[in-house]
Design a protein around this motif. Structure first.
Motif, short mmCIF file in Angstrom:
data_model
loop_
_atom_site.label_atom_id
_atom_site.label_comp_id
_atom_site.label_asym_id
_atom_site.label_seq_id
_atom_site.Cartn_x
_atom_site.Cartn_y
_atom_site.Cartn_z
N HIS A 150 0.73 -0.90 0.37
CA HIS A 150 0.04 -0.05 -0.08
C HIS A 150 0.70 1.27 -0.23
CE1 HIS A 150 -4.00 -1.18 0.18
NE2 HIS A 150 -3.83 -2.50 1.35
N ARG A 151 1.90 0.93 0.29
CA ARG A 151 2.91 2.39 0.16
C ARG A 151 3.66 2.87 -0.73
NH1 ARG A 151 2.64 6.05 4.01
NH2 ARG A 151 4.91 7.27 4.22
N LEU A 152 3.98 1.57 -1.23
CA LEU A 152 4.78 1.87 -3.11
C LEU A 152 3.19 2.65 -3.42
CD1 LEU A 152 6.60 -1.46 -3.02
CD2 LEU A 152 7.28 0.84 -2.86
N HIS A 153 1.84 1.34 -3.53
CA HIS A 153 0.92 2.28 -4.67
C HIS A 153 0.95 3.49 -4.57
CE1 HIS A 153 -0.62 -1.98 -4.85
NE2 HIS A 153 -0.06 -2.26 -6.16
N ARG A 154 0.79 4.20 -2.71
CA ARG A 154 0.87 5.54 -2.90
C ARG A 154 1.49 6.66 -2.95
NH1 ARG A 154 -3.92 6.61 0.10
NH2 ARG A 154 -5.29 4.47 0.78
N LEU A 155 2.86 6.27 -3.40
CA LEU A 155 3.98 7.31 -3.39
C LEU A 155 3.71 7.84 -4.97
CD1 LEU A 155 7.16 4.31 -3.32
CD2 LEU A 155 6.11 6.65 -1.12
N PRO A 156 3.83 9.27 -4.54
CA PRO A 156 3.49 10.51 -5.61
C PRO A 156 4.83 10.02 -6.96
CG PRO A 156 5.23 11.62 -3.81
CD PRO A 156 5.17 10.00 -4.06
N ASP A 157 5.30 9.86 -6.99
CA ASP A 157 6.52 9.74 -8.27
C ASP A 157 5.56 8.66 -9.30
OD1 ASP A 157 8.70 11.01 -7.00
OD2 ASP A 157 9.01 8.90 -5.67
N ILE A 184 1.13 -0.69 -10.27
CA ILE A 184 1.48 0.68 -10.18
C ILE A 184 1.02 1.79 -10.97
CG2 ILE A 184 3.15 3.01 -9.66
CD1 ILE A 184 5.56 0.42 -8.68
N GLN A 185 0.52 1.34 -12.52
CA GLN A 185 0.31 1.85 -13.58
C GLN A 185 -1.46 1.94 -13.93
OE1 GLN A 185 2.66 0.08 -17.18
NE2 GLN A 185 3.83 2.41 -17.16
N ALA A 186 -1.82 0.33 -13.55
CA ALA A 186 -3.05 1.00 -13.63
C ALA A 186 -3.81 1.06 -11.80
CB ALA A 186 -3.15 -0.98 -13.18
N TYR A 187 -2.64 1.01 -10.84
CA TYR A 187 -3.14 1.43 -10.14
C TYR A 187 -3.19 2.98 -9.51
CZ TYR A 187 -3.89 2.88 -5.15
OH TYR A 187 -3.50 3.72 -3.64
N GLN A 188 -2.50 3.34 -10.29
CA GLN A 188 -2.17 5.15 -10.59
C GLN A 188 -3.20 5.49 -11.58
OE1 GLN A 188 1.51 6.84 -11.03
NE2 GLN A 188 2.26 6.39 -9.19
N ASN A 189 -3.46 5.05 -12.07
CA ASN A 189 -4.46 4.88 -13.28
C ASN A 189 -6.04 5.16 -12.83
OD1 ASN A 189 -2.61 5.69 -15.15
ND2 ASN A 189 -3.14 3.97 -16.45
N ARG A 190 -6.00 4.10 -11.96
CA ARG A 190 -7.58 4.34 -11.41
C ARG A 190 -7.45 5.07 -10.25
NH1 ARG A 190 -7.01 -0.81 -10.13
NH2 ARG A 190 -6.21 -0.92 -7.38
N ARG A 191 -7.04 5.11 -9.77
CA ARG A 191 -6.99 5.99 -9.00
C ARG A 191 -6.91 7.45 -9.39
NH1 ARG A 191 -2.45 8.52 -4.38
NH2 ARG A 191 -4.01 9.00 -2.27
N LYS A 192 -6.20 7.94 -10.48
CA LYS A 192 -6.67 9.32 -10.99
C LYS A 192 -8.04 9.49 -11.62
CE LYS A 192 -1.99 9.95 -12.26
NZ LYS A 192 -1.09 10.36 -13.87
N GLY A 193 -8.59 8.56 -12.04
CA GLY A 193 -9.76 7.91 -12.57
C GLY A 193 -10.81 8.43 -11.34
N ALA A 194 -10.73 7.64 -9.96
CA ALA A 194 -11.51 8.20 -9.40
C ALA A 194 -11.74 9.18 -8.62
CB ALA A 194 -10.45 7.01 -7.86
#
Length: 220
Positions: free
Chosen positions: A34-41, A187-197
């Motif tokens: 979870h910490r890796l997924h939430r990194l802003p980089d 990580i790409q999929a998680y960040q894209n999903r988070r941006k969409g949300a």
């Protein structure tokens, strides 16, 4: 001290928590994920950081893994926080297999006879301790008439440290590359999903404000 524990843990509890953290290793790995997924980089920087952290666990620089991982991440232009989290790949459950593979590979590449698993356990445990005892005794020898003895350190360097350092390169790179290519799309999929949300949430908020504005009575 504000952040000091009120109840000091006994030594056996410290060792027990190190070998098996509270909640188990599955919970610890979930926390790291979870910490890796939430990194802003960006994803490629996070994946490079993971590569650096995982590769570092195959080096014999115990106690300096955070420093080595951060330096490698800086060289690779990866995420330093991701590299520090990536070092959790090395833990009491994986250090023995990592040591076995690294030492066997190192002795093979250097033309020596690879040790068995029992010898590896003694190497990573007993020989590390013997080298530490040499450092301590030789430091104290500077203040006494006792002669310095570097035998255990020579044995440690020849039989453990150097073969470990050379032998850890190949399996370290292979394992780190696997973790890199597995983590990058996730990580790409998680960040894209988070941006969409976040976009959907922002759009809903704007729509809600617009409806409130329309519902207000217009003044003459």
């Amino acid at each position: 001290m504000v952040f000091k524990r009120r109840d000091k843990r006994p030594f056996w509890k410290v060792i027990s928590d190190f070998l098996w953290p509270r909640g188990g290793w599955a919970r610890a790995f979930t926390y790291v994920k979870h910490r890796l997924h939430r990194l802003p980089d960006p994803p490629h920087r996070i994946a490079r950081g993971i590569f650096a952290g995982v590769f570092t666990t195959f080096t014999p620089f115990y106690g300096l893994h955070f420093v080595v991982a951060a330096f490698l991440a800086w060289v690779l232009r990866g995420s330093i926080p991701a590299a520090l989290l990536g070092t959790f790949f090395g833990n009491p459950l994986t250090y023995v297999p990592i040591g076995v593979v690294s030492l066997q590979t190192g002795h093979f590449l250097l033309g020596g006879t690879g040790p068995g698993e029992d010898e590896v356990r003694r190497s990573l445990g007993g020989k590390f301790l013997d080298a530490g005892d040499d450092l301590r005794d030789n430091f104290l020898a500077m203040f006494s008439e006792r002669e310095a003895d570097w035998y255990s350190l020579h044995v440690f360097y020849d039989e453990v440290f150097f073969p470990y350092m050379i032998g850890g390169i190949i399996p370290g790179i292979i394992t780190a590359l696997i973790c890199y290519y597995l983590s990058l799309p996730v990580i790409q999929a998680y960040q894209n999903r988070r941006k969409g949300a976040l976009k959907a949430k922002w759009a809903a908020l704007k729509e809600k404000k617009a409806l409130k504005a329309d519902a207000k009575p217009k003044q003459d």
